[in-house]
Scaffold this active site. Structure first.
Site, PDB file in Angstrom:
ATOM      1  N   ASP A  89       0.084   7.651  -1.119  1.00 52.60           N
ATOM      2  CA  ASP A  89       0.715   7.450  -2.429  1.00 52.60           C
ATOM      3  C   ASP A  89       0.224   6.115  -3.011  1.00 52.60           C
ATOM      4  O   ASP A  89       0.924   5.455  -3.758  1.00 52.60           O
ATOM      5  CB  ASP A  89       2.244   7.428  -2.223  1.00 52.60           C
ATOM      6  CG  ASP A  89       3.022   7.441  -3.531  1.00 52.60           C
ATOM      7  OD1 ASP A  89       2.484   7.933  -4.540  1.00 52.60           O
ATOM      8  OD2 ASP A  89       4.162   6.951  -3.535  1.00 52.60           O
TER       9      ASP A  89
ATOM     10  N   LYS B 196      -2.167  10.641  -4.220  1.00 53.88           N
ATOM     11  CA  LYS B 196      -1.908  10.378  -5.648  1.00 53.88           C
ATOM     12  C   LYS B 196      -3.238  10.130  -6.355  1.00 53.88           C
ATOM     13  O   LYS B 196      -4.105   9.445  -5.834  1.00 53.88           O
ATOM     14  CB  LYS B 196      -1.020   9.132  -5.768  1.00 53.88           C
ATOM     15  CG  LYS B 196      -0.915   8.644  -7.206  1.00 53.88           C
ATOM     16  CD  LYS B 196       0.395   8.059  -7.519  1.00 53.88           C
ATOM     17  CE  LYS B 196       0.574   6.671  -6.963  1.00 53.88           C
ATOM     18  NZ  LYS B 196       1.986   6.299  -6.988  1.00 53.88           N
TER      19      LYS B 196
HETATM   20  N1  SAM Z   1       4.917   5.993  -1.000  1.00 55.60           N
HETATM   21  C1  SAM Z   1       5.597   4.715  -1.111  1.00 55.60           C
HETATM   22  C2  SAM Z   1       7.090   5.004  -0.982  1.00 55.60           C
HETATM   23  O1  SAM Z   1       7.454   6.155  -1.086  1.00 55.60           O
HETATM   24  O2  SAM Z   1       7.854   4.066  -0.766  1.00 55.60           O
HETATM   25  C3  SAM Z   1       5.302   4.018  -2.417  1.00 55.60           C
HETATM   26  C4  SAM Z   1       3.882   3.518  -2.460  1.00 55.60           C
HETATM   27  S1  SAM Z   1       3.628   2.381  -3.768  1.00 55.60           S
HETATM   28  C5  SAM Z   1       3.613   3.426  -5.164  1.00 55.60           C
HETATM   29  C6  SAM Z   1       1.944   1.970  -3.617  1.00 55.60           C
HETATM   30  C7  SAM Z   1       1.615   1.125  -2.395  1.00 55.60           C
HETATM   31  O3  SAM Z   1       0.196   1.068  -2.263  1.00 55.60           O
HETATM   32  C8  SAM Z   1       2.085  -0.335  -2.494  1.00 55.60           C
HETATM   33  O4  SAM Z   1       3.050  -0.589  -1.508  1.00 55.60           O
HETATM   34  C9  SAM Z   1       0.804  -1.148  -2.217  1.00 55.60           C
HETATM   35  O5  SAM Z   1       1.010  -2.270  -1.380  1.00 55.60           O
HETATM   36  C10 SAM Z   1      -0.069  -0.112  -1.511  1.00 55.60           C
HETATM   37  N2  SAM Z   1      -1.505  -0.413  -1.533  1.00 55.60           N
HETATM   38  C11 SAM Z   1      -2.285  -0.633  -2.620  1.00 55.60           C
HETATM   39  N3  SAM Z   1      -3.553  -0.890  -2.218  1.00 55.60           N
HETATM   40  C12 SAM Z   1      -3.567  -0.817  -0.855  1.00 55.60           C
HETATM   41  C13 SAM Z   1      -4.578  -0.988   0.141  1.00 55.60           C
HETATM   42  N4  SAM Z   1      -5.847  -1.279  -0.193  1.00 55.60           N
HETATM   43  N5  SAM Z   1      -4.255  -0.837   1.440  1.00 55.60           N
HETATM   44  C14 SAM Z   1      -2.969  -0.558   1.792  1.00 55.60           C
HETATM   45  N6  SAM Z   1      -1.969  -0.387   0.897  1.00 55.60           N
HETATM   46  C15 SAM Z   1      -2.263  -0.515  -0.410  1.00 55.60           C
END
Ligand code: SAM
Length: 312
Positions: free
Chosen positions: A126, A166
């Site tokens: 996600d 996503k």
């Molecule tokens: N699925 C989660 C939930 O239900 O609680 C929500 C996810 S949130 C929309 C998007 C997440 O992507 C954020 O927590 C962010 O830290 C993570 N993210 C973005 N880039 C990332 C990367 N390169 N590696 C790991 N996590 C990443």
């Protein structure tokens, strides 16, 4: 930080708190599962970009908790759920957490170690970058995240396994569909009812992992490294989009279509008191506050020196 009244009127935001989900995103995974049954018979699963953890909660409640409660299995037979994010996450029952960047090969290696020779039945992602508002930039960074997720998929997913991610449905989405179709015979783009129509987000549900013969997973890391460098590999891949390689992907809405609408505002339910004029909506506290939010340093500074005045 107070929530705006718009947040309070968002039915999925309110329901998430009532049902104990850390984020309203939980409903997106639940609705995708209702339509595609992706959690059926899943024993090993990877949750990429998992913080604050509502998808991991869904995986824990649907897979781990019932198996544990049945008390019929040995510890090593319990479902394995591995969650990864850049941010730390408060613990969730049955979920192993890794704090790391999914675009790094080290992270894929860590995931593989946790699986102790098993392969995953399902990988979900996600992930979303911090949105800048510059659409081309946001779409590009998002597609890099999916490419990183796909790279991990090629290392950990079993043949026949599924992948949910996503996506931002921008103008270059055909390239991503073509890449996914190389690995999965069935790719569907879906928009859960709980995802706002005003958002360009959607989800790809990729079923029946079947990599091309002779495919070497490390190749995708080369693509990732080069795309994040001085030039982009998109140019060299654009020929995939010619003629028969341009792939059409079916689109499907999921979730109860007569249920709550994520773009609607619903009136607040009020708790009746004897004094009807003063009936108020009781806002629930967050299910799990972030344990290391990006604004933590600013808050600490504010506590030390008082509120900043930006007007001078
Ligand atoms: N699925 C989660 C939930 O239900 O609680 C929500 C996810 S949130 C929309 C998007 C997440 O992507 C954020 O927590 C962010 O830290 C993570 N993210 C973005 N880039 C990332 C990367 N390169 N590696 C790991 N996590 C990443």
């Amino acid at each position: 930080m107070g929530k705006s009244s718009k947040d309070k009127r968002d039915i999925y935001y309110r329901k998430a708190k009532e049902e104990g989900w850390r984020a309203r995103s939980a409903f997106k995974l639940l609705q995708i599962d209702e339509e595609f049954d992706i959690l059926k018979d899943v024993k090993c699963v990877v949750d990429l970009c998992a913080a604050p953890g509502s998808w991991s909660q869904v995986l824990s409640r649907k897979l781990y908790v019932p198996t544990k409660a049945a008390n019929l299995t040995r510890d090593e037979d319990l479902p394995l759920i591995v969650a990864i994010d850049l941010q730390p996450m408060a613990p969730i029952e049955g979920v192993t957490q890794i704090q790391g960047d999914i675009t790094s090969i080290r992270t894929a290696e860590l995931v593989i170690q946790h699986f102790r020779g098993h392969r995953a039945d399902l990988v979900v992602c996600d992930g979303a970058p911090d949105v800048t508002g510059l659409h081309d930039m946001d779409e590009f960074v998002q597609s890099q995240l999916i490419l990183a997720a796909l790279t991990i998929v090629t290392h950990v997913l079993r043949k026949g396994g599924n992948f949910v991610a996503k996506i931002f449905r921008g103008k270059d989405i055909s390239l991503l569909y073509s890449q996914l179709k190389m690995f999965f015979p069935a790719v569907t783009c879906t928009k859960p009812k709980s995802s706002r129509n005003s958002s360009i987000e959607a989800f790809v549900v990729c079923e029946g992992y079947n990599p091309p013969e002779g495919f070497e997973p490390r190749q995708l890391y080369n693509l990732l490294e080069r795309a994040s460098g001085a030039y982009s590999d998109l140019d060299c891949c654009s020929s995939w989009l010619e003629g028969p390689n341009k792939i059409m992907i079916p689109f499907l809405a999921c979730g109860d279509l007569s249920g709550y609408d994520a773009d609607q505002s619903y009136p607040l339910p009020v708790h009746e008191t004897t004094d009807m004029e003063h009936s108020v909506y009781q806002s629930l506290a967050p299910v799990q506050a972030p344990i290391a939010p990006p604004y933590k340093t600013a808050k600490e500074l504010e506590r030390k020196v008082g509120k900043f005045d930006f007007s001078t």
